[in-house]
Design a protein around this motif. Structure first.
Motif, PDB file in Angstrom:
ATOM      1  N   THR A 186       0.824  -1.200   0.000  1.00 51.68           N
ATOM      2  CA  THR A 186       0.000   0.000   0.000  1.00 51.68           C
ATOM      3  C   THR A 186       0.859   1.252   0.000  1.00 51.68           C
ATOM      4  O   THR A 186       0.603   2.213  -0.710  1.00 51.68           O
ATOM      5  CB  THR A 186      -0.918   0.017   1.244  1.00 51.68           C
ATOM      6  N   LYS A 187       1.932   1.190   0.817  1.00 53.23           N
ATOM      7  CA  LYS A 187       2.796   2.360   0.919  1.00 53.23           C
ATOM      8  C   LYS A 187       3.523   2.644  -0.394  1.00 53.23           C
ATOM      9  O   LYS A 187       3.863   3.765  -0.700  1.00 53.23           O
ATOM     10  CB  LYS A 187       3.817   2.158   2.048  1.00 53.23           C
ATOM     11  N   LYS A 188       3.760   1.554  -1.150  1.00 53.19           N
ATOM     12  CA  LYS A 188       4.417   1.747  -2.438  1.00 53.19           C
ATOM     13  C   LYS A 188       3.471   2.409  -3.425  1.00 53.19           C
ATOM     14  O   LYS A 188       3.848   2.674  -4.568  1.00 53.19           O
ATOM     15  CB  LYS A 188       4.867   0.402  -3.001  1.00 53.19           C
ATOM     16  N   GLY A 189       2.242   2.615  -3.022  1.00 54.18           N
ATOM     17  CA  GLY A 189       1.310   3.334  -3.864  1.00 54.18           C
ATOM     18  C   GLY A 189       0.436   2.449  -4.718  1.00 54.18           C
ATOM     19  O   GLY A 189      -0.233   2.923  -5.641  1.00 54.18           O
ATOM     20  N   ARG A 190       0.435   1.163  -4.467  1.00 53.12           N
ATOM     21  CA  ARG A 190      -0.437   0.297  -5.250  1.00 53.12           C
ATOM     22  C   ARG A 190      -1.882   0.486  -4.828  1.00 53.12           C
ATOM     23  O   ARG A 190      -2.179   0.930  -3.722  1.00 53.12           O
ATOM     24  CB  ARG A 190      -0.066  -1.160  -5.028  1.00 53.12           C
ATOM     25  N   GLY A 191      -2.753   0.056  -5.684  1.00 51.97           N
ATOM     26  CA  GLY A 191      -4.173   0.149  -5.387  1.00 51.97           C
ATOM     27  C   GLY A 191      -4.580  -0.890  -4.364  1.00 51.97           C
ATOM     28  O   GLY A 191      -3.793  -1.753  -3.980  1.00 51.97           O
ATOM     29  N   VAL A 192      -5.839  -0.785  -3.974  1.00 53.72           N
ATOM     30  CA  VAL A 192      -6.358  -1.657  -2.935  1.00 53.72           C
ATOM     31  C   VAL A 192      -6.235  -3.131  -3.326  1.00 53.72           C
ATOM     32  O   VAL A 192      -5.683  -3.946  -2.602  1.00 53.72           O
ATOM     33  CB  VAL A 192      -7.822  -1.295  -2.653  1.00 53.72           C
ATOM     34  N   PHE A 193      -6.748  -3.478  -4.497  1.00 50.80           N
ATOM     35  CA  PHE A 193      -6.747  -4.873  -4.921  1.00 50.80           C
ATOM     36  C   PHE A 193      -5.339  -5.380  -5.180  1.00 50.80           C
ATOM     37  O   PHE A 193      -4.975  -6.487  -4.782  1.00 50.80           O
ATOM     38  CB  PHE A 193      -7.613  -5.055  -6.178  1.00 50.80           C
ATOM     39  N   ALA A 194      -4.543  -4.531  -5.837  1.00 53.39           N
ATOM     40  CA  ALA A 194      -3.183  -4.954  -6.167  1.00 53.39           C
ATOM     41  C   ALA A 194      -2.369  -5.197  -4.905  1.00 53.39           C
ATOM     42  O   ALA A 194      -1.583  -6.141  -4.818  1.00 53.39           O
ATOM     43  CB  ALA A 194      -2.504  -3.908  -7.034  1.00 53.39           C
ATOM     44  N   SER A 195      -2.557  -4.357  -3.886  1.00 56.16           N
ATOM     45  CA  SER A 195      -1.822  -4.512  -2.637  1.00 56.16           C
ATOM     46  C   SER A 195      -2.158  -5.844  -1.976  1.00 56.16           C
ATOM     47  O   SER A 195      -1.286  -6.569  -1.503  1.00 56.16           O
ATOM     48  CB  SER A 195      -2.166  -3.392  -1.657  1.00 56.16           C
TER      49      SER A 195
END
Lengths: 319, 532
Positions: B449-458
């Motif tokens: 999440t911190k890397k900036g990925r989206g909800v599903f991708a995280s």
């Protein structure tokens, strides 16, 4: 939203600066433990030494001097009496009786009868009597289990990672275990079958911890192809720090009650495990990682500035 | 990764429900269980001796005595056979596992070998015969040796232990202990576990008696106090320290032995009111007994138990009915115990108790209370930590942890496994390890999440990355537990079993169940950010 964090996110603690200190402290403690193992030695329980343990509950608070006198007169060697739990609870320990395995039985019966006469109404809550041949076998099997477990760890990690990882983990395990043995020597806690279970549990926990940190290092080796190994190890430890401490915390939380309310049998087990968790967590960071750094500096990756110019000599990043 | 097929969802829910149903009998009262079908009510975890109280005894068969017995048999046999074959000898000596005969005339050594051959039994063969001779006979000059072969020794040992187990089982059954465990251990040991036996002394006495009963004639002319018996006789002490006399001179030859007994009962003598053991012979024993008593009216007849004379009544008249009585200063309990021993038969060799572990029932109850308390408190503390650290996802983890405990109990119930004190510690530790999997997953999701990925991708990345780590760390522990199980004994085995189940089940609860919960929540609420 409130979230409990044991350490702040994005820590950048240069753990590898302390690598020499970590190894030296660990080595000193382990050597001291080995010395303690031989002198004064461990307090072997009856599982490994043979002998008799009887737990009795007297109707009133136990009169230790008179009990000691009565039992001492039986002429069965040293009789150790100990209060535990309440003043009514007496733990009686007898050395292994001379003679064959059956001699323990005879002695245990005599103690039982003597107790019944000396303090009428005494309730014998537990009796354990182990003969010499059985205790010898139990000890041999226990040691065999420890040895094989160690070997299995080595082989598994070797296959899953690289040999440097396997070697690092097993050396760390050895250092961990010697310290646990030292802990037994210092505290004088009974070293018995439960102790073997405790050591194996700590080994399991320790390896589990190392595998997680190693796993991250291996992953980072693939991601950051140019980063010096030393920085990469620091990064990996920092990245997994919250998990490492979180897991230790959770395991501690589940074991502390064991040490507090587990009763006599589980109490020692709990205390040793608490010690073991501190040990395993710190050794992941201060022992396993430095060993990997020393072993892997030239081999696990190329382009490390610490490594000499032989950039072509190292293997590529791990598979 | 984030999509669950409908059947998979059903399967997961079904497993959890099944786990709940199967673990339920452990919490029901005895009365409720009685009203349930037995196949269901019986799928419970049994409590180890350390938790419910009971006795663990490790017995060793005295193999040296077994071999000595056979060697002595060969000596007796040799004496008879040589006499029949008219072979003169100066001495017959019994060694550790060999018998040597010194012949008077070396020329007769062939005859002697032939005579001794008749003592050979074939062992190890099946129903069709065959097998190997148990004695190896060799001669050199005037010496003939009969040596017990290795195969014979092994065969003897196996027979002795199997027979001992059978006798031990019969004797313990008579004492009315519920669910005893009687098992062979190694080559010469028997493990006996007696749940709920608070005072194992009686059992130990019963098992410590060989109960070899023989009926033999007494030589009234010889004086036992001289300490020397005529050839073919021996001096045996009296069992009771001597109401009438303290020892007897008894013929070595056994007229009738306990194997011919059909039944034995404790009863009171109607005239004197004292306790006696009445016995009944089978047909072979009856006729033999009748024959002996007919020929020896007026002489004392010794009833010998384990080389002690229980009593030596004078035969007043021939006993033809095959019934008799042993009197000998018995109490109700000792008469009963003797009857049990005689009914169950004699042990082929003495048994020694080499390990005893007895736990009183109230100590066991204390241990359960302490163990459950520790598990309960540990569980609550871990849950508080998890929810404080990971919020909603932490509570998912806690639910998974609860399911983990339930499924572990269910698995142990199906196997009818035995829960021991270290087993409880194992469950607790399993909790710690399974929570580790959830921490790994949640930390990964946070990172992604911190890397900036989206909800599903995280979520997707968090699970798949954590998965290999979880497998690695759990497998190492599982390997170790397997070793612990193989080499451990007793309670340690229980510890290994519970942790192994904890690990396997945590793979399911942490990676499958938790994912299902997270995904379901994700689809329902469609959040913009993850609450980790």
């Amino acid at each position: 939203m409130f979230r409990l964090r044991l350490v702040p996110d994005n820590t950048k603690i240069p753990f590898m600066n302390g690598r020499i200190a970590g190894l030296v402290v660990s080595a000193v403690l382990s050597i001291a433990s080995v010395v303690l193992f031989f002198y004064p030695g461990l307090n072997y329980g009856i599982d490994f030494r043979g002998g008799i343990v009887i737990e009795a509950r007297t109707p009133q608070a136990a009169d230790f001097p008179s009990l000691r006198h009565t039992l001492g007169q039986l002429g069965m060697g040293q009789v150790a009496l100990q209060e535990f739990g309440s003043p009514q609870d007496v733990l009686i320990r007898l050395e292994r009786q001379p003679g064959d395995d059956a001699a323990q039985q005879v002695a245990a019966d005599r103690v039982r009868n003597t107790l019944a006469q000396a303090v009428p109404g005494t309730q014998v809550r537990r009796v354990e009597a182990v003969g010499a041949s059985v205790s010898g076998e139990l000890f041999a099997n226990g040691m065999l289990a420890l040895g094989l477990a160690m070997l299995a760890m080595l082989v598994y990690i070797w296959f899953r990672f690289e040999w440097q990882f396997g070697f690092g983990a097993v050396v760390t395990l050895l250092l961990d275990i010697t310290k646990v043995v030292g802990f037994y020597a210092v505290t004088g806690m009974q070293f018995n079958l439960t102790a073997i279970a405790a050591i194996l549990t700590i080994m399991g926990y320790s390896v589990n911890d190392k595998v997680v940190v190693y796993d991250r290092m291996r992953e980072n080796l693939r991601i950051y192809k140019k980063m010096p190994l030393r920085d990469l190890i620091d990064l990996s430890i920092n990245e997994t720090l919250n998990r490492t401490l979180g897991t230790s915390m959770c395991t501690l939380l589940s074991i502390i009650p064991l040490a507090l309310f587990g009763g006599e049998a589980l109490q020692d087990f709990g205390i040793v495990l608490i010690f073991g968790i501190f040990l395993a967590t710190s050794s992941s960071i201060f022992i396993a990682a430095p060993i990997l750094l020393f072993l892997g500096e030239n081999r696990l990756r190329r382009g490390s500035p610490d490594a000499s110019a032989s950039a072509s000599g190292g293997a590529a990043a791990s598979s | 990764m984030l999509y669950f097929a409908r059947w998979k969802i059903y399967a997961i829910v079904l497993i959890c429900a099944l786990g709940f149903v199967l673990s339920l009998p452990n919490f029901l009262s005895r009365e409720t269980l009685a009203s349930l079908p037995s196949w269901y009510a019986n799928t419970r975890i049994s409590l180890g001796l350390d938790l419910r109280g009971g006795s663990h005894l490790l017995l060793e068969v005295d193999m040296a005595a077994v071999i000595r017995d056979r060697v002595e048999g060969v000596v007796d046999g040799a004496r008879q056979q040589l006499r029949q074959a008219n072979v003169g000898y100066t001495a017959i000596n019994a060694g550790e596992r060999a018998v040597t005969v010194q012949l008077r005339d070396p020329a007769q050594s062939d005859d002697a070998v032939k005579a001794l051959r008749s003592l050979v039994n074939r062992v190890g063969g099946g129903a069709l015969g065959g097998g190997v001779p148990d004695l190896e006979i060799a001669s050199s000059g005037s010496t003939v040796t009969a040596t017990l072969s290795d195969v014979a020794l092994r065969d003897r040992a196996t027979q002795a232990i199997e027979q001992s187990i059978e006798i031990v089982r019969r004797r313990i059954d008579e004492t009315g202990v519920n669910e005893p465990i009687i098992a062979r251990q190694g080559t010469d040991r028997i493990l006996v576990q007696l749940p709920g036996v608070e005072d194992p002394d009686r059992v130990k006495r019963l098992l410590g008696t060989t109960a070899k009963m023989t009926f033999r004639l007494v030589d009234v002319n010889a004086d036992p106090t001289t300490g020397r018996a005529p050839p073919g006789f021996e001096i045996l002490p009296s069992a009771e320290g001597g109401r009438t006399q303290s020892s007897y001179v008894v013929r070595k030859k056994i007229e009738v032995d306990g194997a011919s007994l059909k039944n034995a009962q404790a009863s009171t003598n109607s005239q004197t009111g004292e306790w006696v053991v009445s016995f009944e012979f089978d047909s072979v024993g009856s006729s033999r007994f009748a024959e002996i008593t007919k020929a020896n009216v007026g002489r004392p007849f010794a009833i010998v138990l384990d080389n002690k004379v229980i009593s030596a009544p004078v035969i007043r008249e021939p006993i033809t009915g095959g019934r008799g009585q042993i009197s000998g200063n018995f109490t109700a309990a000792s008469a009963n115990d003797l009857a049990v021993l005689l009914r169950a038969g004699a042990l082929p060799a003495p048994l020694k108790v080499i390990e005893e572990r007895t736990v009183g029932p109230d100590l066991g109850a204390d241990s359960i209370r302490a163990g459950l308390m520790a598990v309960g408190v540990g569980f609550v503390m871990v849950c508080i930590y998890m929810i404080a650290s990971y919020g909603l996802f932490g509570s998912f983890a806690c639910f998974a942890l609860l399911v983990n405990i339930v499924l572990t109990l269910a698995a142990l119930s199906i196997l009818n496994a035995t829960l021991t004190l270290p087993g409880i510690a194992g469950i607790l530790l399993g909790l710690g390890l399974s929570v580790d999997a959830n921490i790994l997953i949640n930390e990964r999701i946070r990172e992604e999440t911190k890397k900036g990925r989206g909800v599903f991708a995280s979520m997707e990345a968090g699970f798949s990355r954590a998965y290999s780590t979880i497998v690695d760390s759990n497998l190492t522990t599982a390997i170790k537990m397997a070793l612990l199980f193989i080499f451990g004994t007793g309670t340690i085995k229980g510890f290994a079993v519970t942790i192994t189940f904890g690990i396997l089940i945590s793979m399911f609860t942490a990676t499958v169940l938790v994912r299902l919960m997270m995904v379901t929540w994700l689809r329902r609420t469609r959040p913009a950010t993850l609450p980790v």
